[in-house]
Design an enzyme around this catalytic site. Structure first.
Site, PDB file in Angstrom:
ATOM      1  CE  LYS A  78      -2.263   1.490   3.694  1.00 35.56           C
ATOM      2  NZ  LYS A  78      -3.264   1.573   4.786  1.00 35.56           N
TER       3      LYS A  78
ATOM      4  CG  ASP B 251      -0.495   7.744  11.729  1.00 33.43           C
ATOM      5  OD1 ASP B 251      -0.051   8.867  12.055  1.00 33.43           O
ATOM      6  OD2 ASP B 251      -1.327   7.586  10.821  1.00 33.43           O
TER       7      ASP B 251
ATOM      8  CE  LYS C 126       0.769  12.446  12.729  1.00 36.22           C
ATOM      9  NZ  LYS C 126      -0.256  11.829  11.849  1.00 36.22           N
TER      10      LYS C 126
ATOM     11  NE  ARG D 224      -4.592  -0.898   7.417  1.00 36.30           N
ATOM     12  CZ  ARG D 224      -3.767  -0.038   7.967  1.00 36.30           C
ATOM     13  NH1 ARG D 224      -4.141   0.688   9.025  1.00 36.30           N
ATOM     14  NH2 ARG D 224      -2.559   0.144   7.474  1.00 36.30           N
TER      15      ARG D 224
ATOM     16  N   GLY E   8      -4.470   7.656  16.724  1.00 37.65           N
ATOM     17  CA  GLY E   8      -3.982   8.797  15.952  1.00 37.65           C
ATOM     18  C   GLY E   8      -2.483   8.850  15.737  1.00 37.65           C
TER      19      GLY E   8
END
Length: 326
Positions: free
Chosen positions: A69, A225, A229, A112, A223
């Protein structure tokens, strides 16, 4: 050679939440058995545009499926009328390496990721959880709620967002999905007064304080990722039971990445990976009073498992277009 092209409408028609959760749980099971190949995802950072691009390849050995992806995260896209996250997934033949399908993966990613939160809550939250609180109310929050509704009889859903429009849209979605009370919280603290707390923001500083989290709460930290963060007060992680999706990836870019780099927590304080819990090698929740945290970074094996499901369903139902590439 022909390749199946699937647009977002095709993917939406082929993938519902129950099937996404089954696929993701199977992927976690394979990960727990160490029957996958999944190199850490590399990032390209675009400081000028406050965004990044990632590639995510994986191979599930026992299912003999593979793919990759390409996905972005650009928080300012909403102002441009674009999704914050956009993605394309390529499913490859393991026999020849040839691409079998190219599909929109924006909806796939939402589903997913929501499924991962639903599977984690199934194993980590109290079985009698009735109240779900959401910090952030965008597409991913909706996917998380959709997944939670598969395993929990929710009586109340709370949401806090900085945008009234976003909060209202989430509340409408929740009201149509469930027969329960839906509350737009005035503060993050109120939203965190819940059995299951879900955070889905792009924050780079803690917004959920330890004193707001009650005994027995399960948190899906979605959140964070990317490196830098974080959404949770590091003391929540220090004093709770932390389960990550993948240690290598989480240590670099998950909710634990900042507390680890600053020395607030250590790697040995991380309980385990969710796949180990699914397989039965590790315990998830060990008491009704404990606080559990699922650190979700999003794994390529989830995309491959869900993407393969979409491909099979599309072939069966005649979705998509055949395109000649080679």
């Amino acid at each position: 050679m022909e390749i199946l092209w699937l647009n977002q409408d095709d993917v939406k028609a082929a993938l519902d939440m129950p099937s996404a959760m089954a696929a993701v749980e199977n992927a976690f099971f394979a990960h727990g058995k160490k029957k996958v190949q999944m190199p850490p995802k590399p990032y390209l950072y675009f400081p000028k545009h406050n965004g990044d691009l990632r590639t995510m390849p994986a191979f599930l050995e026992e299912d003999d499926i593979a793919g990759v992806k390409i996905v972005n995260v650009h928080p300012e896209n909403r102002e441009k009328g674009l999704p914050t996250v956009m993605a394309v997934f390529v499913l490859n033949s393991t026999e020849t390496g040839a691409p079998l399908a190219i599909m929109d993966a924006t909806h796939l990613t939402d589903m997913r990721t929501g499924a991962a939160g639903g599977v984690a809550a199934k194993y980590l939250a109290r079985k009698d959880s009735k109240i779900a609180g959401f910090v952030g109310g965008g597409n991913q929050a909706k996917a998380q709620l959709l997944a939670l509704s598969e395993n929990f009889d929710l009586e109340c859903v709370k949401v806090y967002t900085r945008s009234i429009a976003s909060a209202s849209a989430f509340a409408s979605f929740a009201g149509e999905l469930l027969s329960c009370d839906v509350i737009i919280s005035a503060t993050i603290q109120d939203a965190c007064n819940a059995d299951i707390v879900v955070t889905t923001t792009p924050s780079r500083e803690p917004i959920v304080k330890e004193e707001w989290i009650s005994e027995g709460t399960h948190i899906n930290a979605i959140g964070a990722d990317a490196q830098g963060k974080e959404e949770l007060d590091p003391m929540i992680l220090k004093n709770g039971r932390v389960i990550v999706d993948d240690k290598t990836q989480a240590f670099h870019s998950g909710e634990v990445n900042v507390p680890l780099s600053s020395g607030i927590i250590s790697e040995k304080m991380i309980c385990c990976e969710i796949g180990e819990v699914v397989v039965g090698l590790k315990e998830g929740r060990i008491s009704d009073s404990g606080i559990t945290i699922f650190d979700s970074t999003g794994l390529a094996i989830q995309d491959v498992a869900a993407g393969n499901l979409v491909y099979k369903e599309a072939l069966k139902r005649g979705f998509g277009q055949s395109l000649r590439m080679f």
